[in-house]
Design an enzyme around this catalytic site. Structure first.
Site, PDB file in Angstrom:
ATOM      1  N   ARG A  20      16.886  -2.667  -3.437  1.00 51.82           N
ATOM      2  CA  ARG A  20      15.924  -3.220  -4.410  1.00 51.82           C
ATOM      3  C   ARG A  20      16.418  -3.248  -5.654  1.00 51.82           C
ATOM      4  O   ARG A  20      15.898  -4.086  -6.383  1.00 51.82           O
ATOM      5  CB  ARG A  20      14.722  -2.232  -3.936  1.00 51.82           C
ATOM      6  CG  ARG A  20      13.336  -2.720  -4.713  1.00 51.82           C
ATOM      7  CD  ARG A  20      12.121  -1.574  -4.338  1.00 51.82           C
ATOM      8  NE  ARG A  20      11.846  -1.929  -2.944  1.00 51.82           N
ATOM      9  CZ  ARG A  20      12.158  -0.720  -1.908  1.00 51.82           C
ATOM     10  NH1 ARG A  20      12.382   0.310  -2.538  1.00 51.82           N
ATOM     11  NH2 ARG A  20      11.631  -1.114  -0.841  1.00 51.82           N
ATOM     12  N   GLU A  57      -0.903  -9.715   7.435  1.00 48.75           N
ATOM     13  CA  GLU A  57      -0.139  -9.419   8.420  1.00 48.75           C
ATOM     14  C   GLU A  57       1.233  -9.758   8.349  1.00 48.75           C
ATOM     15  O   GLU A  57       1.334 -11.163   7.971  1.00 48.75           O
ATOM     16  CB  GLU A  57      -0.864 -10.500   9.819  1.00 48.75           C
ATOM     17  CG  GLU A  57      -0.469 -10.220  10.903  1.00 48.75           C
ATOM     18  CD  GLU A  57      -1.353 -10.913  12.179  1.00 48.75           C
ATOM     19  OE1 GLU A  57      -0.578 -10.954  13.174  1.00 48.75           O
ATOM     20  OE2 GLU A  57      -2.206 -11.481  11.845  1.00 48.75           O
ATOM     21  N   ASP A  64      15.498   6.828   3.318  1.00 46.39           N
ATOM     22  CA  ASP A  64      16.600   7.301   2.178  1.00 46.39           C
ATOM     23  C   ASP A  64      17.283   8.607   2.775  1.00 46.39           C
ATOM     24  O   ASP A  64      18.568   8.386   2.301  1.00 46.39           O
ATOM     25  CB  ASP A  64      15.595   7.571   1.159  1.00 46.39           C
ATOM     26  CG  ASP A  64      15.145   6.225   0.188  1.00 46.39           C
ATOM     27  OD1 ASP A  64      15.552   5.215   0.664  1.00 46.39           O
ATOM     28  OD2 ASP A  64      14.488   6.335  -0.735  1.00 46.39           O
ATOM     29  N   ASP A  67       9.668  -7.276   0.632  1.00 41.70           N
ATOM     30  CA  ASP A  67       9.933  -6.777   1.973  1.00 41.70           C
ATOM     31  C   ASP A  67      11.337  -6.445   2.273  1.00 41.70           C
ATOM     32  O   ASP A  67      12.482  -6.977   1.987  1.00 41.70           O
ATOM     33  CB  ASP A  67       9.641  -8.021   3.187  1.00 41.70           C
ATOM     34  CG  ASP A  67       9.184  -7.569   4.547  1.00 41.70           C
ATOM     35  OD1 ASP A  67       8.402  -6.775   4.697  1.00 41.70           O
ATOM     36  OD2 ASP A  67      10.223  -8.042   5.457  1.00 41.70           O
ATOM     37  N   SER A  68      11.416  -5.040   2.724  1.00 43.81           N
ATOM     38  CA  SER A  68      12.745  -4.586   2.494  1.00 43.81           C
ATOM     39  C   SER A  68      12.871  -3.852   4.006  1.00 43.81           C
ATOM     40  O   SER A  68      11.859  -3.542   4.857  1.00 43.81           O
ATOM     41  CB  SER A  68      13.051  -3.665   1.555  1.00 43.81           C
ATOM     42  OG  SER A  68      11.979  -2.758   1.442  1.00 43.81           O
ATOM     43  N   LYS A 118       6.816   3.114  -3.037  1.00 43.63           N
ATOM     44  CA  LYS A 118       7.346   1.657  -3.456  1.00 43.63           C
ATOM     45  C   LYS A 118       6.578   1.069  -4.612  1.00 43.63           C
ATOM     46  O   LYS A 118       7.238   0.626  -5.693  1.00 43.63           O
ATOM     47  CB  LYS A 118       6.892   0.513  -2.356  1.00 43.63           C
ATOM     48  CG  LYS A 118       7.525  -0.774  -2.403  1.00 43.63           C
ATOM     49  CD  LYS A 118       7.244  -1.715  -1.496  1.00 43.63           C
ATOM     50  CE  LYS A 118       8.131  -1.297  -0.027  1.00 43.63           C
ATOM     51  NZ  LYS A 118       7.982  -2.155   0.933  1.00 43.63           N
ATOM     52  N   GLY A 137       0.920  -1.129   0.029  1.00 40.73           N
ATOM     53  CA  GLY A 137       0.101   0.052  -0.010  1.00 40.73           C
ATOM     54  C   GLY A 137       0.772   1.332   0.118  1.00 40.73           C
ATOM     55  O   GLY A 137       0.206   2.480  -0.046  1.00 40.73           O
TER      56      GLY A 137
END
Length: 203
Positions: A182, A45, A156, A74-75, A20, A16
């Protein structure tokens, strides 16, 4: 068969996070994909103990919910002096980007060792509950003493990349794509995804 001749497939980004999603749209622009955001009312979750586990959970959940392929990322940021924190809790470290940065800088106040790394795990899952691709990228750097730069999102502005001496927030989109965790993960994902799309389009 060129990528332009392939049948376009829907790929839902399991996130969301507008920043990203925008970044992934740019990274995937050369592929025959209709990139979409996950439904706004869909909550996943994150119960994994690693970035890879969380990416897998999100991709499988969103793929099943939408009936389409889903790409999850997932980062997070791991700081050596904080025993790897915030780690998998990077996005939940505080209520907003500004507060997360403020908390991290406060916790590192007076600490000389500011080494850190960003990790990014990517997973693509199908609507049939199958993990199609998984990769992980990493970027080494350090935490600055104050925010620098106006671009990007998340941490960042306070993450200085070892290889460039600049923060992610000071980089152009092209530079960030080259050096970011990424971007590194996507460099691994891209050829495998292209091959997968070609296989899917074979009669």
């Amino acid at each position: 068969m060129s990528s332009n001749e392939l049948t376009e497939r829907v790929l839902v980004i399991a996130s969301g996070n507008a920043g990203k999603i925008r970044e992934f749209r740019q990274l995937l622009a050369h592929l025959p994909l209709s990139v979409q955001a996950q439904p706004k009312d869909l909550a996943v979750e994150e119960t994994g103990q690693t970035f890879a586990e969380n990416a897998r959970i999100k991709a499988l959940t969103v793929a099943q919910a939408t009936g389409q392929w889903a790409l999850a990322d997932d980062s997070g940021l791991s700081v050596e002096a904080l025993a790897g924190a915030p780690g998998v809790y990077s996005a939940r470290y505080a209520a907003s980007d500004a507060l997360r940065i403020e908390r991290l800088l406060q916790e590192l106040k007076g600490i000389d060792d500011r080494r850190a790394h960003f990790s990014a795990a990517l997973c693509i899952a199908s609507e049939t509950n199958e993990v199609l691709l998984e990769v992980e990228g990493r970027c080494e750097g350090l935490i600055t003493h104050a925010a620098r730069g106006e671009k990007g999102f998340g941490y960042d502005p306070i993450f200085e990349v070892d290889a460039t001496g600049t923060t992610f927030a000071e980089m152009t989109i092209e530079q960030k794509r080259q050096w970011s965790h990424r971007g590194c993960a996507f460099a691994l994902l891209d050829p495998a995804l292209q091959e997968l799309l070609h296989k899917q389009n074979k009669p």
